[in-house]
Design a protein around this motif. Structure first.
Motif, PDB file in Angstrom:
ATOM      1  N   ALA A   5       0.899  -1.234   0.162  1.00  0.00           N
ATOM      2  CA  ALA A   5       0.054  -0.004   0.003  1.00  0.00           C
ATOM      3  C   ALA A   5       0.896   1.377  -0.096  1.00  0.00           C
ATOM      4  O   ALA A   5       1.675   1.504   0.834  1.00  0.00           O
ATOM      5  CB  ALA A   5      -0.960  -0.194   1.195  1.00  0.00           C
ATOM      6  N   ARG A   6       0.612   2.221  -1.089  1.00  0.00           N
ATOM      7  CA  ARG A   6       1.541   3.054  -1.008  1.00  0.00           C
ATOM      8  C   ARG A   6       1.079   4.332  -0.141  1.00  0.00           C
ATOM      9  O   ARG A   6      -0.391   4.329  -0.262  1.00  0.00           O
ATOM     10  CB  ARG A   6       1.763   3.728  -2.571  1.00  0.00           C
ATOM     11  CG  ARG A   6       2.557   2.838  -3.197  1.00  0.00           C
ATOM     12  CD  ARG A   6       3.224   3.430  -4.794  1.00  0.00           C
ATOM     13  NE  ARG A   6       4.094   2.726  -5.486  1.00  0.00           N
ATOM     14  CZ  ARG A   6       5.421   2.887  -5.369  1.00  0.00           C
ATOM     15  NH1 ARG A   6       5.821   3.891  -4.535  1.00  0.00           N
ATOM     16  NH2 ARG A   6       6.269   2.100  -6.128  1.00  0.00           N
ATOM     17  N   SER A   7       2.005   5.128   0.341  1.00  0.00           N
ATOM     18  CA  SER A   7       1.392   6.342   1.089  1.00  0.00           C
ATOM     19  C   SER A   7       2.446   7.179   1.314  1.00  0.00           C
ATOM     20  O   SER A   7       3.686   7.043   0.759  1.00  0.00           O
ATOM     21  CB  SER A   7       0.767   5.738   2.493  1.00  0.00           C
ATOM     22  OG  SER A   7       1.959   5.365   3.142  1.00  0.00           O
ATOM     23  N   ASP A   8       2.347   8.310   2.225  1.00  0.00           N
ATOM     24  CA  ASP A   8       3.452   9.039   2.626  1.00  0.00           C
ATOM     25  C   ASP A   8       4.149   8.155   3.428  1.00  0.00           C
ATOM     26  O   ASP A   8       4.048   7.063   3.752  1.00  0.00           O
ATOM     27  CB  ASP A   8       2.894  10.129   3.520  1.00  0.00           C
ATOM     28  CG  ASP A   8       1.868  11.078   2.819  1.00  0.00           C
ATOM     29  OD1 ASP A   8       2.378  11.281   1.538  1.00  0.00           O
ATOM     30  OD2 ASP A   8       1.160  11.903   3.321  1.00  0.00           O
ATOM     31  N   ARG A   9       5.563   8.896   4.013  1.00  0.00           N
ATOM     32  CA  ARG A   9       6.435   8.087   4.681  1.00  0.00           C
ATOM     33  C   ARG A   9       5.917   7.457   6.123  1.00  0.00           C
ATOM     34  O   ARG A   9       5.179   8.037   6.812  1.00  0.00           O
ATOM     35  CB  ARG A   9       7.873   9.100   4.944  1.00  0.00           C
ATOM     36  CG  ARG A   9       8.748   8.391   5.811  1.00  0.00           C
ATOM     37  CD  ARG A   9       9.773   9.401   6.318  1.00  0.00           C
ATOM     38  NE  ARG A   9      10.384  10.194   5.137  1.00  0.00           N
ATOM     39  CZ  ARG A   9      11.107  11.206   5.513  1.00  0.00           C
ATOM     40  NH1 ARG A   9      11.455  11.627   6.674  1.00  0.00           N
ATOM     41  NH2 ARG A   9      11.565  11.733   4.278  1.00  0.00           N
ATOM     42  N   VAL A  10       6.374   6.177   6.204  1.00  0.00           N
ATOM     43  CA  VAL A  10       5.637   5.281   7.310  1.00  0.00           C
ATOM     44  C   VAL A  10       6.812   5.360   8.292  1.00  0.00           C
ATOM     45  O   VAL A  10       7.901   4.648   8.037  1.00  0.00           O
ATOM     46  CB  VAL A  10       5.435   3.780   6.744  1.00  0.00           C
ATOM     47  CG1 VAL A  10       4.651   3.030   7.911  1.00  0.00           C
ATOM     48  CG2 VAL A  10       4.223   3.959   5.797  1.00  0.00           C
ATOM     49  N   LYS A  11       6.664   5.872   9.349  1.00  0.00           N
ATOM     50  CA  LYS A  11       7.671   5.888  10.392  1.00  0.00           C
ATOM     51  C   LYS A  11       7.548   4.722  11.193  1.00  0.00           C
ATOM     52  O   LYS A  11       8.513   4.332  12.153  1.00  0.00           O
ATOM     53  CB  LYS A  11       7.466   7.074  11.348  1.00  0.00           C
ATOM     54  CG  LYS A  11       7.724   8.468  10.495  1.00  0.00           C
ATOM     55  CD  LYS A  11       9.371   8.390  10.050  1.00  0.00           C
ATOM     56  CE  LYS A  11      10.455   8.410  11.024  1.00  0.00           C
ATOM     57  NZ  LYS A  11      11.824   8.412  10.482  1.00  0.00           N
ATOM     58  N   CYS A  12       6.248   3.950  11.334  1.00  0.00           N
ATOM     59  CA  CYS A  12       6.182   2.960  12.483  1.00  0.00           C
ATOM     60  C   CYS A  12       4.942   2.167  11.901  1.00  0.00           C
ATOM     61  O   CYS A  12       3.633   2.576  11.269  1.00  0.00           O
ATOM     62  CB  CYS A  12       5.739   3.546  13.540  1.00  0.00           C
ATOM     63  SG  CYS A  12       5.283   2.254  15.146  1.00  0.00           S
ATOM     64  N   VAL A  13       4.939   0.570  12.154  1.00  0.00           N
ATOM     65  CA  VAL A  13       4.050  -0.290  11.767  1.00  0.00           C
ATOM     66  C   VAL A  13       3.807  -1.312  13.063  1.00  0.00           C
ATOM     67  O   VAL A  13       4.770  -1.444  13.743  1.00  0.00           O
ATOM     68  CB  VAL A  13       4.274  -1.011  10.530  1.00  0.00           C
ATOM     69  CG1 VAL A  13       4.571  -0.258   9.153  1.00  0.00           C
ATOM     70  CG2 VAL A  13       5.684  -1.655  10.811  1.00  0.00           C
ATOM     71  N   ASP A  14       2.465  -1.682  13.024  1.00  0.00           N
ATOM     72  CA  ASP A  14       2.091  -2.410  14.272  1.00  0.00           C
ATOM     73  C   ASP A  14       1.052  -3.392  13.639  1.00  0.00           C
ATOM     74  O   ASP A  14       0.133  -2.787  12.833  1.00  0.00           O
ATOM     75  CB  ASP A  14       1.532  -1.723  15.343  1.00  0.00           C
ATOM     76  CG  ASP A  14       1.465  -2.657  16.673  1.00  0.00           C
ATOM     77  OD1 ASP A  14       2.249  -3.601  16.776  1.00  0.00           O
ATOM     78  OD2 ASP A  14       0.611  -2.206  17.587  1.00  0.00           O
ATOM     79  N   PHE A  15       0.979  -4.398  14.269  1.00  0.00           N
ATOM     80  CA  PHE A  15      -0.200  -5.424  14.024  1.00  0.00           C
ATOM     81  C   PHE A  15      -1.410  -5.527  15.154  1.00  0.00           C
ATOM     82  O   PHE A  15      -0.788  -5.389  16.337  1.00  0.00           O
ATOM     83  CB  PHE A  15       0.400  -6.738  13.941  1.00  0.00           C
ATOM     84  CG  PHE A  15       0.985  -7.249  12.611  1.00  0.00           C
ATOM     85  CD1 PHE A  15       0.215  -7.464  11.399  1.00  0.00           C
ATOM     86  CD2 PHE A  15       2.582  -7.561  12.391  1.00  0.00           C
ATOM     87  CE1 PHE A  15       0.858  -7.830  10.326  1.00  0.00           C
ATOM     88  CE2 PHE A  15       2.959  -7.774  11.458  1.00  0.00           C
ATOM     89  CZ  PHE A  15       2.338  -7.951  10.241  1.00  0.00           C
ATOM     90  N   HIS A  16      -2.594  -5.726  14.838  1.00  0.00           N
ATOM     91  CA  HIS A  16      -3.529  -5.963  15.868  1.00  0.00           C
ATOM     92  C   HIS A  16      -3.367  -7.378  15.999  1.00  0.00           C
ATOM     93  O   HIS A  16      -3.277  -8.374  14.871  1.00  0.00           O
ATOM     94  CB  HIS A  16      -4.667  -5.732  15.129  1.00  0.00           C
ATOM     95  CG  HIS A  16      -5.946  -5.677  16.172  1.00  0.00           C
ATOM     96  ND1 HIS A  16      -6.592  -6.796  16.708  1.00  0.00           N
ATOM     97  CD2 HIS A  16      -6.706  -4.759  16.738  1.00  0.00           C
ATOM     98  CE1 HIS A  16      -7.606  -6.638  17.597  1.00  0.00           C
ATOM     99  NE2 HIS A  16      -7.582  -5.207  17.486  1.00  0.00           N
TER     100      HIS A  16
END
Length: 880
Positions: A5-16
């Motif tokens: 998924a393209r977007s602006d810069r992603v600084k953090c990711v997390d899973f539910h």
């Protein structure tokens, strides 16, 4: 790849942890939540106008917690997206937050060089504790999963510090240094006995630390720019690292060897996340979010005679289905309450487990090695180097090394080895050694290096029957069932038959090609049972598929226990379920296929009555419809079979039985179906009964008009009139000559315009009253149009010859009442279709016309009427 998924810069990711959601914290100040199964954006949250550097799910509160460059920590309800709390937490950019696994604690760290502990069950106006000691920006922190009162932090001051929250001290317990530049990330090893930390630095290295000895035990070198993220995978023996060199690298957690670099061309990597109990991993990039699936989620498990061996990480565990409590009566598909025994740890990380054919040994393969253990206790029987291991039917085994050489062992001693003249991608065990390339599979003998047959398919598994006479080659979208003829191969060898590069043509015979994907499968006698891609448990007998059960989640076949007539399956969480498959049913079906009807009868007597319907379906598919009719207990199926066999009266009796059942819907469709078949086969009496029961008035009309059944047509007319089916009622009454009844139907249906035109032709005596009714009805809609209608009672001059029409109506009505026409006289009656009734009356006169109509076509024509006397002139007026 499960999501890109393209977007602006992603600084953090997390899973539910329970929903298929990945959270992305964006530099633009937004939060995106993606469904990685459907590749859709499910939630979007505008946090602030500054970069959000960190965000985490807090599922027990249904929160998303964010930290941003406006120095605020915010809590949002992820269902309503409403802001719950907001804290002005630091005096500089907040780099990271860490949520305690079970206590109401939140840690935050900042460029102000401090770490703060927050308790959301207490006041959030001020932190519970402030930890200071770093000399530069604090970049990341993490709770210790083995001791949740401890956490670690890292900083651009090149150090890693370990702290505690249980006491009053806010000083670090100890520090670890070794990186040459600032440290960007730190993570604890999630499980196992190893007290390890991992860190990534601007010096482009990743270091593994023992936090008990405070020593660096390994340095991973390979990235060409700053390392921004590093972590241990919770279930797989791998380490994931991400860097500003645009790559994610996968390292072996035991050997620290680089396994693979990943580059999805979305620029720099800023964050990594993994999900416990899953093989998924999320990556945050400059240009978007990627979720990938690492390896396979299929459990590493094997079963032999009810004894199950599986691997949880390095741990080997065992369970015995035969030791289930006798009182346990789990329904099909329910989880079985197994007693699990810990056998110990394997020396290698198991990626493959398989029992010896006699069940007393099992092999584990992984990390480029194999070990053979005894099944009762985890004692090492043999070991060696191999990237693949397979058992043969006799207890021999074969291994493949990284160079593609295949070595065959008999009695744990090397028998021979060979390197095929092609690139080997996978090997299969069983009756023959299967060796797959990228374009075909070759089968070799276990006794010596001899090609038996080359087959031009690319299977991902070869599943042999226990007697070695059948094999399933499971490919990407279909599978092939082949018969193996060992005797034919042996005879060809003895006779010295010339063998080409494809081997012995007589070795295999194709029985079936099935367009379905096999997830896992096993042979039960001559029947192949498998789990399909659509999660259906299917039994394949002689090319015919029967669904045993629909599964509610991804499961894999373990095997079959004939003494219990049970199939056993397992899911990725190692929950075992059962499904009933009677061995006598399999034997019966196999006997029918062999046309051994005597043996089939014996097996049938062993089957419970609950399986008779299934047997009947099988017999029908094999072309034995009469036998299926005798066996079936399902009235629906028996009706279909009786109709198919032409036993129409039996089919009618079956419908009556269905109708007599409690809460049964009227089986009109079945009566209609049976009526159509009866009509086709000339059984008009049964057809008439069926159409009556189904209330198929169109079919009754067709049948009765074709048969000249006036009484039946009159009955159909009444049924149609009562049911509001005006067209059929009008036609029936009209054909019966009852024009007045047909007119009454049209009036009753409020079809007044049609009724008026019908009356003008066939019932002129009713026209005046009908026109008045029509005008009254129409005046409520349009008075002007209603006034334009002319009534013959008021405007006789507009209806010339209306009186003659009425006389004709009387004549025809009298004839129908006294001498109705019969179908046998059609050829005579049709002569009147061209009669001009008005002209005929003018020619013959009213009385003679009535006499002619009464006589019928072909009767003696009456003489023409005498001309009317000339009118007498009026008397002259009297003289004055």
């Amino acid at each position: 790849k499960k999501l890109s998924a393209r977007s602006d810069r992603v600084k953090c990711v997390d899973f539910h942890p329970t929903e298929p959601w990945t959270l992305s914290a964006l530099y633009s100040g937004n939060i995106f939540v993606w469904d990685y199964n459907n590749q859709t954006l499910v939630k979007q949250l505008e946090v602030c106008d500054f970069p959000v550097r960190c965000a985490k799910f807090v599922t027990r509160k249904q929160w998303i917690v964010t930290a941003s460059d406006d120095m605020h920590v915010r809590m949002f309800n992820y269902n309503s997206l409403e802001k719950v709390h907001e804290i002005e937490a630091h005096t500089d950019y907040i780099r990271c937050i860490a949520v305690h696994p079970n206590l109401p604690y939140l840690l935050s760290c900042s460029d102000d060089m401090s770490i703060k502990l927050w308790d959301w069950d207490k006041s959030l106006a001020s932190p519970t504790n402030v930890f200071e000691g770093h000399a530069h920006y604090v970049m990341m922190l993490q709770w210790n999963p083995k001791d949740s009162t401890i956490f670690a932090s890292c900083s651009l001051d090149r150090s890693i510090k370990v702290w505690g929250v249980s006491g009053s001290s806010t000083s670090a317990h100890f520090s670890m240094t070794g990186h040459q530049r600032g440290v960007n990330c730190v993570e604890y090893a999630p499980s196992g006995d190893k007290p390890y930390l991992i860190s990534g630095s601007d010096d482009r290295t990743v270091k593994i630390w023992d936090y008990q000895t405070h020593n660096c035990i390994q340095t991973l070198v390979g990235h060409s720019n700053n390392v921004s993220a590093a972590l241990f995978h919770p279930t797989l023996p791998i380490i994931l690292t991400g860097s500003e060199d645009n790559t994610v690298r996968i390292w072996h957690a035991a050997t620290y060897r680089l396994e693979a670099p990943l580059n999805y061309f979305l620029e720099r990597v800023w964050s990594l996340a993994v999900l416990k109990g899953s093989n998924a991993a999320a990556i945050g990039y400059d240009e978007g979010t990627v979720v990938i699936k690492l390896g396979s989620e299929e459990p590493v498990v094997s079963m032999h005679s009810g004894k199950i061996i599986w691997a949880r990480g390095n741990e080997i565990q065992a369970a015995n289905l035969k030791l289930l409590d006798e009182g346990v009566t789990a329904a099909d598909g329910e989880r079985l309450p197994l007693s699990v025994k810990d056998m110990g740890s394997a020396e290698i990380f198991p990626q493959y487990v398989a029992h010896h054919p006699n069940g007393r040994l099992f092999a584990v393969c992984g990390d480029g090695e194999f070990v053979i253990y005894t099944a009762q206790a985890l004692r090492n029987k043999s070991f060696g180097q191999a990237i693949e291991f397979v058992w043969g039917h006799s207890g021999a085994y074969a291994t493949r090394d990284s160079n593609g050489k295949i070595t065959v062992f008999q009695d744990f001693k090397e028998s021979f080895s060979f390197k095929p003249p092609f690139v080997v991608e996978e090997i299969f065990g069983g009756r023959l050694i299967g060796v797959r390339s990228g374009e075909f599979v070759c089968f070799y003998d276990w006794a010596e290096y001899r090609l038996v047959r080359r087959i031009d398919v690319v299977p991902n598994s070869a599943i042999w029957s226990e007697d070695g006479t059948s094999v399933v080659l499971s490919c990407a979208d279909s599978f092939y069932v082949l018969r193996h003829d060992k005797d034919a191969v042996q005879a060809a060898l003895i006779s010295g038959t010339q063998v080409d590069e494809d081997g012995f043509e007589v070795a295999f015979e194709l029985l079936n090609e099935i367009s379905d994907k096999v997830v896992s499968g096993t042979w039960v006698g001559e029947c192949f049972v498998y789990v399909s891609q659509a999660q259906r448990l299917i039994c394949l007998v002689a090319g015919t598929q029967e669904t045993i059960a629909h599964l509610d989640r991804v499961q894999y076949l373990l095997g079959y226990m004939p003494e219990q007539s049970k199939l056993y399956l397992i899911d990725k969480e190692l929950n075992v379920t059962q499904h009933t498959l009677h061995l006598a049913l399999i034997e019966y079906q196999s006997a029918i296929m062999r046309k051994d009807f005597g043996a089939a009868s014996g097996f049938f007597s062993q089957l419970p009555e609950s399986l008779h319907n299934r047997v009947a379906r099988f017999l029908e598919n094999q072309g034995y419809a009469a036998e299926a009719l005798q066996i079936s207990k399902d009235d629906e199926h028996r009706f279909e079979l009786a109709t198919q066999l032409g036993k129409l009266q039996m089919a009618a009796d079956i419908i009556v039985n269905i109708s007599a059942q409690v809460n049964a819907m009227p089986p009109r469709s079945k009566w209609k179906q049976l009526g159509d078949v009866s009509l086709e086969q000339g059984d008009f009496s049964l057809a008439k009964r069926c159409f009556k029961e189904s209330k198929d008035l169109s079919a009754l009309f067709l049948l009765q008009t074709a048969c000249g059944d006036a009484a039946g047509l009159a009955e159909t007319a009444k049924m149609a009139q009562a049911g509001g089916i005006a067209n059929i009622a009008v036609l029936c009454f009209f054909l019966l000559g009852n024009a007045q009844a047909a007119l009454d139907v049209l009036i009753g249906a409020n079809r007044l315009p049609e009724a008026a035109f019908f009356a003008r032709t066939y019932c002129p005596s009713s026209l005046p009253d009908l026109v008045r009714t029509w005008k009254n009805d129409l005046s409520s809609v349009n008075q002007a149009v209603a006034e334009s209608l002319a009534n013959p009672a008021e405007y006789p001059d507009l209806f010339p010859d209306i009186n003659m029409s009425m006389e004709a109506e009387k004549a025809f009505k009298a004839r129908i009442e006294r001498r109705p026409a019969v179908a046998a006289d059609y050829n005579k009656e049709k002569e009147w279709l061209t009669m001009d009734v008005i002209e005929e009356i003018k020619t013959l006169g009213v009385a003679a016309f009535a006499q002619k109509v009464m006589a019928g076509p072909g009767g003696a024509a009456p003489p023409p009427a005498a001309p009317a006397p000339a009118p007498t002139s009026a008397p002259a007026p009297a003289p004055a």
